[in-house]
Design an enzyme around this catalytic site. Structure first.
Site, mmCIF file in Angstrom:
data_model
loop_
_atom_site.group_PDB
_atom_site.id
_atom_site.type_symbol
_atom_site.label_atom_id
_atom_site.label_comp_id
_atom_site.label_asym_id
_atom_site.label_seq_id
_atom_site.Cartn_x
_atom_site.Cartn_y
_atom_site.Cartn_z
ATOM 1 N N ASP A 94 31.254 -6.320 68.212
ATOM 2 C CA ASP A 94 29.900 -6.669 68.186
ATOM 3 C C ASP A 94 29.578 -7.854 69.574
ATOM 4 O OD1 ASP A 94 27.256 -6.917 67.495
ATOM 5 O OD2 ASP A 94 27.484 -8.415 65.875
ATOM 6 N N GLY A 235 19.752 -7.677 65.151
ATOM 7 C CA GLY A 235 18.833 -9.172 64.539
ATOM 8 C C GLY A 235 17.957 -8.368 63.585
ATOM 9 N N SER A 237 18.229 -8.254 59.872
ATOM 10 C CA SER A 237 18.030 -8.885 58.464
ATOM 11 C C SER A 237 16.682 -8.940 58.004
ATOM 12 C CB SER A 237 19.118 -9.956 58.462
ATOM 13 O OG SER A 237 20.417 -9.823 58.294
HETATM 14 P P1 13P Z 1 20.922 -10.494 61.792
HETATM 15 O O1 13P Z 1 21.490 -12.058 61.982
HETATM 16 O O2 13P Z 1 19.616 -10.051 61.591
HETATM 17 O O3 13P Z 1 21.677 -10.254 60.675
HETATM 18 O O4 13P Z 1 21.707 -9.413 62.865
HETATM 19 C C1 13P Z 1 22.910 -9.255 63.060
HETATM 20 C C2 13P Z 1 23.304 -8.724 64.369
HETATM 21 O O5 13P Z 1 22.522 -8.309 65.161
HETATM 22 C C3 13P Z 1 24.790 -8.593 64.387
HETATM 23 O O6 13P Z 1 24.836 -8.175 66.038
HETATM 24 O O1 G3H Z 2 24.797 -11.105 66.372
HETATM 25 C C1 G3H Z 2 25.402 -11.960 65.620
HETATM 26 C C2 G3H Z 2 26.234 -11.719 64.639
HETATM 27 O O2 G3H Z 2 25.240 -12.121 63.438
HETATM 28 C C3 G3H Z 2 27.359 -12.366 64.381
HETATM 29 O O3 G3H Z 2 27.280 -13.805 64.266
HETATM 30 O O4 G3H Z 2 28.965 -15.021 65.798
HETATM 31 O O5 G3H Z 2 28.391 -16.023 63.879
HETATM 32 O O6 G3H Z 2 29.957 -14.036 63.753
HETATM 33 P P1 G3H Z 2 28.747 -14.745 64.361
HETATM 34 ZN ZN ZN Z 3 23.633 -8.920 67.397
#
Ligand code: 13P
Ligand code: G3H
Ligand code: ZN
Length: 332
Positions: A94, A235, A237
């Protein structure tokens, strides 16, 4: 060199093809801990859903990249043990921020990588994405790219303002970069504070914040330019208010946390959006359960006692997303 194929993982190509054709989205859940991994696998097996388990730079720093890869391998074996003979699990990087990190993950068992060049100048984003694609495709690994900038501030992923993806750029970008899927910006953002109270209205009955709607017009314009091409939403959630309330009731302080309404994600899942990223909701489910358990059981100190309800609560949330929001259940 460890190929993901040796680990029983799959890349995202077939998953996305079926998701776009079937009008649903694949859940992409971030994981950092064993309990998250177990909850994701249990939820995916029980609902017969494909799943993307994704690892951020922050997760690699926290848990160690090698350990996370073995956990993904363990996830495949665990799914089989739970009665799923042919699990469809992708291990995805990610927000990879360089060619080198993408290569390292490809060389170490990841089946999919994201190169996030969204903050780079357009031509540079294309050039590095293309380099990642060439290396990844030589190993049958799929590549997610990003065009447009999400607002929000969260650890490694930060931007003060969002810049919606420009539909007029997507054909050129995807053709020249060769990416397999494209993350776009249509108003989602990372973290539990996706909008400021000023950007929202208030529900007069509950007093809760109502966020502005996603830019579906931009999503539809992109779909028209790239028919059938897999689109990704980061993003995403929803920041469930019952979890926020539980956290606040048991000593937490998350005033005005607000996410993306699930009806909008449900609508997006029916379109070319075929991967929806969820991390913060898992954090909230875990924290709410732990805060409640410890407040109600002040004498307990064995982590298994409070991590068990935390795992159960995350599993419940993952199942809800799969069945009620993304529609990826019964697809194995
Ligand atoms: P949220 O913070 O909305 O869960 O998004 C997660 C995300 O986009 C991870 O790449
Ligand atoms: O897109 C971001 C994810 O929520 C990952 O977050 O870098 O805190 O693991 P993090
Ligand atoms: Zn993300």
């Amino acid at each position: 060199m460890t190929s993901y194929k040796e680990l029983g993982l799959v890349n995202t190509r077939e998953m996305f093809k079926k998701a776009v054709a079937g009008g649903y989205a694949i859940p992409a859940f971030n994981f950092n801990t064993m309990e998250q991994m177990q909850a994701i696998v249990q939820a995916a097996v029980e609902t017969k859903s494909p799943v993307i388990m994704q690892v951020s730079k922050g997760a690699r720093a926290y848990a160690n990249g090698t350990i996370l890869r073995y956990m993904a391998q363990g996830a495949v074996e665990y799914a089989k043990e739970l009665g799923c003979p042919n699990p469809q699990i992708a291990l995805h990087l990610d927000h990879g921020d360089s060619f080198e990190i993408c290569k390292e993950c490809i060389d170490n068992g990841f089946s999919s990588v994201m190169f996030d060049g969204s903050s780079l100048p357009y031509e540079e984003n294309i050039a590095i994405t293309k380099k990642v694609v060439e290396y990844a495709h030589a190993h049958d690994v799929t590549v997610e790219a990003e065009l447009g900038v999400l607002a929000g501030v969260e650890d490694e992923v930060s931007s003060a303002v969002s810049h919606y993806t420009k539909p007029e750029e997507v054909i050129d970008f995807s053709t020249r970069s060769g990416c397999d899927s494209l993350a776009i910006s249509i108003g989602t953002s990372h973290g539990a504070y996706k909008f400021t109270p000023e950007q929202c209205t208030r529900d007069p009955k509950t007093g809760k914040l109502v966020p502005p709607p996603l830019a579906f017009d931009i999503l539809h314009a992109i779909e028209e330019k790239l028919p059938g091409f897999p689109i990704v939403l980061h993003g995403s959630s929803s920041v469930p208010q019952d979890e926020v309330d539980t956290i606040n009731r048991y000593g937490g302080k998350l005033p005005d946390a607000v996410g993306i309404p699930e009806e909008q994600l449900r609508e997006a899942s029916k379109s070319a959006v075929c991967k929806i990223n969820i991390d913060s909701d898992s954090r909230l489910a875990m924290t709410a359960a732990i805060r409640k358990y410890l407040a109600e059981n002040p004498g307990h100190f064995d982590p298994r006692q409070y991590l068990k309800p935390a795992r159960e609560n995350m599993k419940k949330m993952y199942i809800h997303k799969i069945v009620d929001v993304l529609g990826s259940n019964d697809k194995l």
